[in-house]
Write a protein that holds these residues in place. Structure first.
Motif, short mmCIF file in Angstrom:
data_model
loop_
_atom_site.label_atom_id
_atom_site.label_comp_id
_atom_site.label_asym_id
_atom_site.label_seq_id
_atom_site.Cartn_x
_atom_site.Cartn_y
_atom_site.Cartn_z
N TYR A 100 1.33 -0.91 -0.42
CA TYR A 100 0.10 0.04 0.28
C TYR A 100 1.39 1.26 0.24
O TYR A 100 2.33 1.29 0.65
N PRO A 101 0.70 2.27 -0.47
CA PRO A 101 1.44 3.50 -0.68
C PRO A 101 1.81 4.09 0.67
O PRO A 101 3.20 4.33 0.12
N SER A 102 1.18 3.45 2.09
CA SER A 102 1.89 4.33 2.92
C SER A 102 2.94 3.60 3.30
O SER A 102 4.16 3.80 3.77
N ALA A 103 3.24 2.01 2.35
CA ALA A 103 4.12 1.15 2.95
C ALA A 103 5.24 1.87 2.27
O ALA A 103 6.72 1.02 2.47
N HIS A 104 5.18 1.51 0.78
CA HIS A 104 5.82 1.91 -0.30
C HIS A 104 6.40 3.18 -0.81
O HIS A 104 7.54 3.45 -1.27
N ARG A 105 5.61 4.64 -0.15
CA ARG A 105 6.01 5.38 0.36
C ARG A 105 6.22 6.12 -0.92
O ARG A 105 6.58 7.41 -1.46
N VAL A 106 5.58 5.47 -2.10
CA VAL A 106 4.98 6.85 -3.67
C VAL A 106 3.68 7.25 -3.25
O VAL A 106 2.78 6.13 -3.81
N ARG A 107 3.10 7.75 -2.58
CA ARG A 107 2.22 8.46 -2.76
C ARG A 107 1.30 10.12 -3.24
O ARG A 107 0.38 10.24 -3.30
N GLN A 108 2.32 10.18 -4.52
CA GLN A 108 1.96 11.17 -5.25
C GLN A 108 2.67 10.86 -7.08
O GLN A 108 3.71 10.00 -6.62
N ASN A 109 2.27 10.65 -8.07
CA ASN A 109 2.76 10.74 -9.29
C ASN A 109 3.78 10.84 -9.30
O ASN A 109 4.67 10.49 -10.63
N SER A 110 4.68 12.71 -8.84
CA SER A 110 6.29 12.48 -8.64
C SER A 110 7.34 11.85 -8.07
O SER A 110 8.49 12.38 -8.23
N ALA A 111 6.92 10.28 -7.29
CA ALA A 111 7.45 10.21 -6.03
C ALA A 111 8.36 8.75 -6.91
O ALA A 111 8.34 8.21 -5.59
N ALA A 112 7.84 8.23 -8.10
CA ALA A 112 8.15 6.79 -8.27
C ALA A 112 9.29 6.33 -8.03
O ALA A 112 9.75 5.38 -7.42
N GLN A 113 10.56 7.42 -8.25
CA GLN A 113 11.95 7.31 -7.77
C GLN A 113 11.94 6.63 -6.51
O GLN A 113 13.31 6.53 -5.86
N HIS A 114 11.51 6.80 -5.22
CA HIS A 114 11.36 7.44 -3.86
C HIS A 114 10.88 5.37 -3.62
O HIS A 114 10.34 5.42 -2.48
N VAL A 115 11.10 4.54 -4.16
CA VAL A 115 10.11 3.93 -3.94
C VAL A 115 11.00 2.86 -3.06
O VAL A 115 11.35 2.88 -2.79
N PHE A 160 5.88 3.96 -13.27
CA PHE A 160 6.26 3.09 -12.28
C PHE A 160 7.55 3.00 -11.87
O PHE A 160 8.28 4.41 -12.94
N HIS A 161 8.51 2.71 -11.32
CA HIS A 161 9.60 2.73 -10.51
C HIS A 161 10.00 1.70 -11.95
O HIS A 161 11.56 1.90 -12.11
N ARG A 162 10.08 0.48 -12.41
CA ARG A 162 10.80 -0.18 -13.12
C ARG A 162 11.31 0.66 -14.55
O ARG A 162 10.80 1.70 -15.13
N LYS A 163 11.73 -0.03 -15.24
CA LYS A 163 13.14 1.05 -16.12
C LYS A 163 12.99 -0.47 -17.29
O LYS A 163 13.02 -1.11 -17.28
N PRO A 164 13.43 0.39 -18.66
CA PRO A 164 13.46 -0.50 -19.68
C PRO A 164 14.56 -1.58 -19.67
O PRO A 164 14.04 -2.66 -20.06
N GLU A 165 15.38 -1.74 -19.10
CA GLU A 165 16.11 -2.80 -18.84
C GLU A 165 15.83 -4.17 -17.90
O GLU A 165 16.50 -4.50 -17.80
#
Length: 486
Positions: free
Chosen positions: A64-79, A104-109
């Protein structure tokens, strides 16, 4: 064991209950309805958060967001996470294919093939034909609004067609003895609301069903609903008059997606891989679709935003229409883990649905309620405040997911006919959804519902304890519940 192929279909801003099989009066997605008739369809599927990135990160991490810490659309890198869906599938030997919108936080590679990102007004820059590039410019000029004419570009320019073509190519390149995971992530039916013919004329404005409530609902609810409604009216005077055209375009977008899903699965069947493929269909969150005089999303946690389409079909899944159990976007990852006989990683908070899907007994109380979160912290702004935003207050452009509408924190509990909301200020909302589907009659202070309120508050407290983070792991050995059924 022979592991199944997995196809994950995700739509964006797709409100539940908008197909004929789910009670909608118009036949928007006949192929998908037919596909899922042989699987498990959940009438109480819910997102973890009513905005894109927090919800998508919840799907991939099972948190849940309170655990993965991504609580807004600009914060994926802080997962904050342990092993996620990509890690588990890679370890299990899957070929990983991503086609469509990421957010989300994943990259092409991290994938074998990565035909992304497709956004709402643009696709991968290095893959567009000149005509597709002109289409994307036209989309940008719409400024996320509603087109009153058919799109002047052919179907091949539309993102669902391009995404499915990319996914078919990736699937065809996967050796037949290797299982694949294909994520079809459509940016639609998110705005801008547009479709080419024949989809534009397929559903008329006149046949659109009435909405639950108009702009007066936003004023009555107050707070962020009122702030957002007034801002949009200021920027686009008279915009609410478009709501029937908006709904007609929305239905056309659903049918366009449906036809592209038909094309994908026809190809899957012709390749002989359909019988071994497990299919998940979800959305990241819903859309007001004109309710409260609002388009898109942004304010509050109404059912129009929190309820999502949720269905699973494929080998081992027993057909059912489940109207009792509350299931969550966070449950997808642990369910896939058990479907492929992989351990559910530490830190996952979702619950495996696999025993339920395959007809095994399960404790009904585990799924008797649902939970969600909204907001990035701090306290809520008042309806007269005008703090700096990431877009100007002047002009037509706006983003409904902004500083004001997302400030503060709200948690939601759903159980039976009831819905309870509490925020950081101690403000409570309690709705009887059977009697009040538009959520306008707040009965939190009703003495006649004191016992109901107390029971729901206790249940909400249990959920808030349940989503306390088990990470990071240290010396002590954590006792794990089977299937993550805590």
């Amino acid at each position: 064991m022979k592991r199944p192929n997995i196809v994950l279909i995700m739509t964006d801003q797709h409100r539940a209950g908008w197909t004929r099989a789910t009670g909608f009066p118009l036949d928007t997605m006949p192929f998908l309805d037919g596909l899922m008739e042989g699987g498990a369809q959940f009438e109480r599927g819910y997102t973890t958060s009513p905005l894109c990135v927090p919800a998508r990160v919840s799907l991939v991490t099972g948190r849940y967001p309170s655990a993965h810490r991504v609580r807004q659309n600009s914060a994926a890198q802080h997962v904050m996470r342990g092993d996620d869906l990509v890690d588990v599938l890679r370890e299990a030997g899957y070929a990983l294919h991503m086609a469509g919108k990421t957010h989300f936080h994943r990259k092409p590679e991290d994938f074998d093939t990565f035909s992304a990102p497709y956004w709402h007004v643009g696709g991968p820059a290095d893959r567009a034909t000149p005509e597709q590039a002109k289409f994307e410019q036209w989309l940008g000029d719409l400024d996320h609004s509603v087109s009153h004419e058919p799109s002047p570009f052919p179907l091949e320019c539309q993102f669902p067609h391009r995404i499915v073509s990319d996914a078919i190519g990736a699937m065809d390149g996967t050796p037949g003895d290797r299982p694949f995971f294909t994520w079809l992530s459509f940016p639609e039916p998110h705005n801008p609301y547009q479709v080419p013919e024949p989809y534009f004329s397929l559903f008329s404005e006149e046949e659109m069903p009435e909405r639950l409530v108009g702009p007066e609902g936003a004023e009555r609810k107050g707070g962020m609903y009122t702030w957002l409604s007034r801002l949009i009216e200021e920027k686009r005077p008279g915009y609410d008059a478009e709501w029937r055209r908006y709904r007609a375009n929305y239905c056309g977008m659903l049918r366009l997606i449906d036809d592209q899903l038909r094309r994908f699965f026809d190809h899957l069947r012709e390749s002989g891989r359909d019988a071994d493929t497990l299919v998940f269909f979800v959305a990241d969150h819903g859309d007001y679709v004109g309710d409260y005089g609002l388009q898109r999303k942004g304010a509050g946690m109404s059912e129009s935003l929190m309820r999502i389409p949720f269905a699973v079909a494929g080998p081992g899944v027993r057909p059912m229409v489940n109207g009792a159990d509350f299931v969550s976007l966070a449950d997808v990852f642990p369910t896939i883990c058990e479907a492929i006989d992989a351990e559910i990683p530490a830190g996952v908070q979702g619950r495996s649905l696999w025993p339920m899907l395959t007809g095994e007994p399960y404790p009904a109380e585990i799924f008797a309620s649902g939970y969600g979160e909204r907001g990035f912290g701090g306290v809520a702004y008042g309806i007269d405040e005008r703090p700096p935003l990431h877009f100007p207050y002047e002009g037509r452009t706006f983003d409904e997911l902004n500083t004001v509408t997302q400030s503060g924190t709200t948690v939601m509990l759903r159980r039976e006919r009831w819905k309870l909301l509490l925020d950081e200020r101690g403000t409570g909302e309690l709705y009887d959804l059977d009697a009040d589907p538009a959520e306008l009659d707040n009965r939190y202070g009703d003495p006649a519902l004191a016992e109901v309120r107390a029971a729901l508050t206790t249940d909400l407290a249990r959920w808030m304890i349940r989503v306390r983070d088990d990470l990071p792991e240290a010396v002590y050995t954590l006792k794990r519940a089977p299937h993550n059924w805590r």
